[in-house]
Design a protein around this motif. Structure first.
Motif, PDB file in Angstrom:
ATOM      1  N   LEU A  13     -47.834 -17.281-113.708  1.00  0.00           N
ATOM      2  CA  LEU A  13     -47.066 -18.211-112.885  1.00  0.00           C
ATOM      3  C   LEU A  13     -45.581 -17.875-112.875  1.00  0.00           C
ATOM      4  O   LEU A  13     -44.914 -17.996-111.834  1.00  0.00           O
ATOM      5  N   PHE A  14     -45.055 -17.487-114.017  1.00  0.00           N
ATOM      6  CA  PHE A  14     -43.614 -17.289-114.155  1.00  0.00           C
ATOM      7  C   PHE A  14     -43.367 -16.186-115.171  1.00  0.00           C
ATOM      8  O   PHE A  14     -43.775 -16.303-116.327  1.00  0.00           O
ATOM      9  N   ASP A  15     -42.701 -15.121-114.739  1.00  0.00           N
ATOM     10  CA  ASP A  15     -42.415 -13.982-115.608  1.00  0.00           C
ATOM     11  C   ASP A  15     -41.039 -14.182-116.231  1.00  0.00           C
ATOM     12  O   ASP A  15     -40.011 -13.896-115.610  1.00  0.00           O
ATOM     13  N   SER A  16     -40.998 -14.680-117.444  1.00  0.00           N
ATOM     14  CA  SER A  16     -39.734 -15.003-118.105  1.00  0.00           C
ATOM     15  C   SER A  16     -38.892 -13.766-118.371  1.00  0.00           C
ATOM     16  O   SER A  16     -37.660 -13.789-118.211  1.00  0.00           O
ATOM     17  N   ARG A  17     -39.520 -12.673-118.791  1.00  0.00           N
ATOM     18  CA  ARG A  17     -38.770 -11.449-119.058  1.00  0.00           C
ATOM     19  C   ARG A  17     -38.102 -10.933-117.791  1.00  0.00           C
ATOM     20  O   ARG A  17     -36.942 -10.508-117.812  1.00  0.00           O
ATOM     21  N   LEU A  18     -38.824 -10.973-116.683  1.00  0.00           N
ATOM     22  CA  LEU A  18     -38.262 -10.520-115.419  1.00  0.00           C
ATOM     23  C   LEU A  18     -37.133 -11.429-114.970  1.00  0.00           C
ATOM     24  O   LEU A  18     -36.128 -10.966-114.430  1.00  0.00           O
ATOM     25  N   ASP A  19     -37.272 -12.733-115.212  1.00  0.00           N
ATOM     26  CA  ASP A  19     -36.224 -13.664-114.812  1.00  0.00           C
ATOM     27  C   ASP A  19     -34.917 -13.345-115.537  1.00  0.00           C
ATOM     28  O   ASP A  19     -33.844 -13.315-114.923  1.00  0.00           O
ATOM     29  N   LEU A  20     -35.010 -13.066-116.828  1.00  0.00           N
ATOM     30  CA  LEU A  20     -33.810 -12.718-117.595  1.00  0.00           C
ATOM     31  C   LEU A  20     -33.241 -11.388-117.124  1.00  0.00           C
ATOM     32  O   LEU A  20     -32.013 -11.233-117.005  1.00  0.00           O
ATOM     33  N   ALA A  21     -34.113 -10.419-116.838  1.00  0.00           N
ATOM     34  CA  ALA A  21     -33.652  -9.109-116.375  1.00  0.00           C
ATOM     35  C   ALA A  21     -32.927  -9.223-115.032  1.00  0.00           C
ATOM     36  O   ALA A  21     -31.905  -8.555-114.809  1.00  0.00           O
ATOM     37  N   ILE A  22     -33.433 -10.064-114.151  1.00  0.00           N
ATOM     38  CA  ILE A  22     -32.776 -10.271-112.854  1.00  0.00           C
ATOM     39  C   ILE A  22     -31.402 -10.904-113.066  1.00  0.00           C
ATOM     40  O   ILE A  22     -30.407 -10.526-112.416  1.00  0.00           O
ATOM     41  N   ARG A  23     -31.302 -11.855-113.962  1.00  0.00           N
ATOM     42  CA  ARG A  23     -30.015 -12.511-114.235  1.00  0.00           C
ATOM     43  C   ARG A  23     -28.999 -11.517-114.803  1.00  0.00           C
ATOM     44  O   ARG A  23     -27.819 -11.530-114.433  1.00  0.00           O
ATOM     45  N   ASN A  24     -29.452 -10.654-115.685  1.00  0.00           N
ATOM     46  CA  ASN A  24     -28.556  -9.645-116.237  1.00  0.00           C
ATOM     47  C   ASN A  24     -28.114  -8.651-115.168  1.00  0.00           C
ATOM     48  O   ASN A  24     -26.938  -8.254-115.119  1.00  0.00           O
ATOM     49  N   TRP A  25     -29.026  -8.260-114.319  1.00  0.00           N
ATOM     50  CA  TRP A  25     -28.731  -7.327-113.228  1.00  0.00           C
ATOM     51  C   TRP A  25     -27.721  -7.944-112.257  1.00  0.00           C
ATOM     52  O   TRP A  25     -26.787  -7.279-111.796  1.00  0.00           O
ATOM     53  N   ALA A  26     -27.878  -9.218-111.957  1.00  0.00           N
ATOM     54  CA  ALA A  26     -27.025  -9.890-110.975  1.00  0.00           C
ATOM     55  C   ALA A  26     -25.556  -9.924-111.395  1.00  0.00           C
ATOM     56  O   ALA A  26     -24.663 -10.051-110.552  1.00  0.00           O
ATOM     57  N   ARG A  27     -25.305  -9.796-112.688  1.00  0.00           N
ATOM     58  CA  ARG A  27     -23.920  -9.817-113.166  1.00  0.00           C
ATOM     59  C   ARG A  27     -23.112  -8.647-112.619  1.00  0.00           C
ATOM     60  O   ARG A  27     -21.876  -8.721-112.541  1.00  0.00           O
ATOM     61  N   THR A  28     -23.774  -7.566-112.257  1.00  0.00           N
ATOM     62  CA  THR A  28     -23.080  -6.385-111.745  1.00  0.00           C
ATOM     63  C   THR A  28     -23.425  -6.095-110.286  1.00  0.00           C
ATOM     64  O   THR A  28     -23.047  -5.051-109.757  1.00  0.00           O
ATOM     65  N   ASP A  29     -24.142  -7.010-109.639  1.00  0.00           N
ATOM     66  CA  ASP A  29     -24.564  -6.807-108.248  1.00  0.00           C
ATOM     67  C   ASP A  29     -24.288  -8.078-107.459  1.00  0.00           C
ATOM     68  O   ASP A  29     -25.089  -9.023-107.491  1.00  0.00           O
ATOM     69  N   PRO A  30     -23.178  -8.147-106.734  1.00  0.00           N
ATOM     70  CA  PRO A  30     -22.814  -9.367-105.994  1.00  0.00           C
ATOM     71  C   PRO A  30     -23.881  -9.816-104.996  1.00  0.00           C
ATOM     72  O   PRO A  30     -24.104 -11.014-104.832  1.00  0.00           O
ATOM     73  N   LYS A  31     -24.523  -8.868-104.339  1.00  0.00           N
ATOM     74  CA  LYS A  31     -25.570  -9.230-103.378  1.00  0.00           C
ATOM     75  C   LYS A  31     -26.726  -9.936-104.073  1.00  0.00           C
ATOM     76  O   LYS A  31     -27.238 -10.958-103.593  1.00  0.00           O
ATOM     77  N   LEU A  32     -27.130  -9.400-105.208  1.00  0.00           N
ATOM     78  CA  LEU A  32     -28.225 -10.026-105.955  1.00  0.00           C
ATOM     79  C   LEU A  32     -27.789 -11.373-106.503  1.00  0.00           C
ATOM     80  O   LEU A  32     -28.592 -12.312-106.569  1.00  0.00           O
ATOM     81  N   GLN A  33     -26.531 -11.511-106.890  1.00  0.00           N
ATOM     82  CA  GLN A  33     -26.047 -12.790-107.399  1.00  0.00           C
ATOM     83  C   GLN A  33     -26.174 -13.880-106.353  1.00  0.00           C
ATOM     84  O   GLN A  33     -26.509 -15.031-106.670  1.00  0.00           O
ATOM     85  N   VAL A  34     -25.938 -13.532-105.095  1.00  0.00           N
ATOM     86  CA  VAL A  34     -26.120 -14.504-104.005  1.00  0.00           C
ATOM     87  C   VAL A  34     -27.585 -14.940-103.931  1.00  0.00           C
ATOM     88  O   VAL A  34     -27.887 -16.130-103.771  1.00  0.00           O
ATOM     89  N   GLN A  35     -28.505 -13.977-104.044  1.00  0.00           N
ATOM     90  CA  GLN A  35     -29.931 -14.303-104.013  1.00  0.00           C
ATOM     91  C   GLN A  35     -30.329 -15.144-105.213  1.00  0.00           C
ATOM     92  O   GLN A  35     -31.142 -16.065-105.094  1.00  0.00           O
ATOM     93  N   LEU A  36     -29.755 -14.827-106.372  1.00  0.00           N
ATOM     94  CA  LEU A  36     -30.045 -15.601-107.575  1.00  0.00           C
ATOM     95  C   LEU A  36     -29.533 -17.025-107.437  1.00  0.00           C
ATOM     96  O   LEU A  36     -30.229 -17.986-107.809  1.00  0.00           O
ATOM     97  N   ASN A  37     -28.342 -17.181-106.884  1.00  0.00           N
ATOM     98  CA  ASN A  37     -27.793 -18.523-106.666  1.00  0.00           C
ATOM     99  C   ASN A  37     -28.691 -19.338-105.747  1.00  0.00           C
ATOM    100  O   ASN A  37     -28.915 -20.538-105.968  1.00  0.00           O
TER     101      ASN A  37
END
Length: 206
Positions: free
Chosen positions: A101-125
């Motif tokens: 249902l929910f991949d916790s490891r991937l969620d954290l990895a996406i959050r870490n990635w978004a710190r250096t990727d403004p486009k992804l940060q918008v998607q995360l927001n």
């Protein structure tokens, strides 16, 4: 024996995405490269291009998979039928216990990635906003005011994000045993024995 027989299999798009997810979770976005991915999967580099135009296309597909799985399933669980807010919260807690249902490891990895990727940060927001809206709607449906629903939703989400970010040392069973208490903290109501029993029964058998 023909060349076709000798050729390595192409794998599936899902297989490539799962492999990319493992690399992202283990080493960050810079670790997601076609050659290491192909090597890990035992597939040829050229077979990658049967499924993705290039690395950027793979990364875009990986983010889309994360949005569909994590945000999509969280919203579905928040909207699932429940007679009480405690039952509704247990429905949501399924996400924290079921990797399908929910991949916790991937969620954290996406959050870490978004710190250096403004486009992804918008998607995360946007994803976080959708999750907040779904959980707030759950609280309002069960009689909480909009302001209280907002505060309780932030408490739920911030606690979960903190749990992902911290190296919490606990077994699945320890976490499961704590969840009735978390329900009480998040909702202000103590779940009944029958609600706890139904929740435990669908996870103790896994």
């Amino acid at each position: 024996m023909t060349n076709k027989t000798l050729a390595k299999p192409r794998g599936s798009e899902t297989l490539w995405l799962e492999g990319a997810s493992d690399l992202l979770c283990g080493g960050g976005v810079e670790a997601v490269r076609v050659m290491p991915l192909a090597r890990n999967l035992g597939l040829s580099r050229t077979s990658f291009y049967w499924h993705f135009e290039d690395r950027d296309a793979l990364l875009d597909a990986l983010v889309a998979r994360w949005e569909e799985k994590n945000t999509g399933n969280l919203a579905q669980r928040a909207d699932a039928y429940a007679e009480t807010i405690c039952e509704a919260m247990f429905n949501l807690f399924d996400c924290w216990l079921d990797d399908d249902l929910f991949d916790s490891r991937l969620d954290l990895a996406i959050r870490n990635w978004a710190r250096t990727d403004p486009k992804l940060q918008v998607q995360l927001n946007a994803a976080d906003a959708a999750r907040k809206e779904a959980i707030e709607r759950m609280f309002v449906h069960h009689g909480y005011s909009e302001n209280e629903a907002k505060i309780r939703t932030m408490t739920v989400l911030y606690t979960q994000i903190g749990h992902l970010s911290m190296p919490v040392q606990e077994s699945r069973w320890q976490r499961l045993a704590q969840m009735p208490d978390f329900v009480e903290v998040f909702t202000g109501q103590r779940p009944s024995e029958s609600e706890v029993g139904r929740f435990m029964s669908r996870h103790l058998t896994e």
